[in-house]
Design a protein around this motif. Structure first.
Motif: not given
Length: 412
Positions: A47-53, A62-66, A72-73
């Motif tokens: 979920w923290a990585a944005g992978e929960h669908g 942050p946006d744009g950070v790959g 720290d986040d």
């Protein structure tokens, strides 16, 4: 690794160490609790990585950070969003939402102790606000440890302490000093936890009378000078704003004696239940050594010689503060999880400190009546009757049932 270096680590990098600490058996890879926690932590990291669908959720970086999310986040907003996700996005029951959040909260507390995070963000009120409200119980109702829960918890901490102490005291002579220190620290922590649980379970002392309240300087936590193990008594600062003696019944004596022998406090003014918080102890050691005239390089050299700052504080007589009341609750939450205790309560999903007090009240009222229970609980008889009115109601129900049986029997 320094706290700064750990803050740069990915969230996933901490999971294996945490799970080993929570697991059972050799290597810490067993136990139902570990399996449940591992599953939910993996979901949290995804979920923290944005992978929960969810298309509108890109994670906590942050946006744009790959890159993968790092410590720290994380801040309290992270846990607020996850609490909202649990409560709304997965269709979970209220109790399940709270259980899953508790898993993440326990990991957060561990990360604070290990230097990954600066604060226990998950326990902040704003973080927990989206969690479901408690329901189904009147505001005055409180948890009470049952006999089975008390037995399960005390047996668990007793087994853990015995195992840790035996491991430490039977180390081979050729064991490296640093390994001996690690074993001693583990034994101290287990012995402290056992003593704390037994005192809360059997004395009916309020947690605020036993541990430190940061908001009240008079409540600095019980010290060894306040305890008389021979006579079975303990001086505590009562709720009525005065010092008074509390009883230490037989079940508490052996755990306290064993723990004191292992701790060997330098003075009687040492707290019975010192904090084991790494950050607090590091600050204490560094500040005290600096005040004693040590240079920074000397301070670090002395700290490097010890596995934990608590052990240096013991050897150099640097008196730490007592564990706080919140710290005591965190310990009981961890132990309740470790012991896999079945808890059915709308407000507390662990054996809370006041539950030990209330559980003893139940035992005393049933065995000796309200007057004796009131004296032991340091309460008025009127208050005890009010808080344990369900016992009297049950007894009156039994009397009524007997009366009906007699009347019905006489009519036959």
């Amino acid at each position: 690794m320094t706290p700064r270096e750990r803050a740069d680590q990915s969230l996933e990098s901490s999971l294996e160490r945490y799970l080993q600490d929570k697991g059972k058996g050799r290597g810490g890879d067993g136990g139902n609790y570990r399996r449940n926690v591992e599953r939910e932590l993996e979901r949290f990291v995804e979920w923290a990585a944005g992978e929960h669908g969810r298309d509108d959720w890109t994670g906590i970086t942050p946006d744009g950070v790959g890159r993968e999310p790092t410590f720290d986040d994380i801040d309290e907003r992270t846990f607020r969003e996850y609490a909202r996700h649990l409560a709304g996005d997965r269709g979970l029951k209220q109790n399940t939402v709270k259980t899953y959040y508790r898993y993440i909260s326990a990991w957060c507390g561990w990360c604070v102790n290990e230097g990954y995070l600066e604060a226990h963000y998950a326990q902040r009120a704003s973080a927990m606000a989206p969690l479901p409200d408690d329901d189904g119980r009147k505001p005055g109702d409180q948890q009470a440890w049952t006999s089975d829960q008390r037995h399960t918890l005390t047996r668990h901490v007793d087994e853990q302490a015995r195992e840790a102490i035996e491991t430490y005291t039977t180390l081979p002579e050729e064991t490296a000093p640093i390994d001996k220190q690690r074993a001693r620290y583990a034994a101290l922590k287990a012995a402290r936890d056992r003593a704390l649980v037994f005192v809360l379970a059997y004395t009916a002392v309020r947690v605020g009378e036993l541990l430190r309240d940061p908001d009240d300087p008079r409540r600095r936590g019980v010290r060894w000078e306040d305890i008389d193990l021979k006579d079975g008594r303990m001086d505590v600062y009562r709720k009525k704003q005065q010092w008074d003696a509390a009883s230490l019944p037989d079940p508490t004596i052996s755990p306290l004696q064993s723990y004191r022998k292992l701790l060997a406090p330098p003075t009687e003014r040492w707290p019975v239940f010192p904090t084991f918080d790494q950050r607090t102890l590091a600050e204490l050691v560094k500040e005290t050594l600096a005040e004693r005239g040590n240079r920074p390089d000397d301070i670090e050299a002395q700290r490097d010689g010890y596995a934990r700052d608590l052990l240096l504080a013991l050897d150099a007589d640097m008196r730490p503060p007592s564990m706080t009341t919140d710290g005591g609750r965190s310990v009981l939450q961890r132990l309740s999880d470790d012991a896999e205790i079945d808890i059915d309560h709308p407000k507390h999903d662990y054996l809370a400190p006041h539950g030990g007090r209330r559980g003893m009240g139940e035992v005393l009222v049933r065995a000796f009546g309200y007057t004796v229970a009131a004296r032991y609980l340091d309460n008025s008889e009127e208050m005890v009757r009010k808080r344990y009115s369900h016992i009297e109601a049950g007894e009156l129900g039994d009397v009524a049932a007997e009366a009906l049986d007699e009347i019905d029997g006489s009519r036959q």
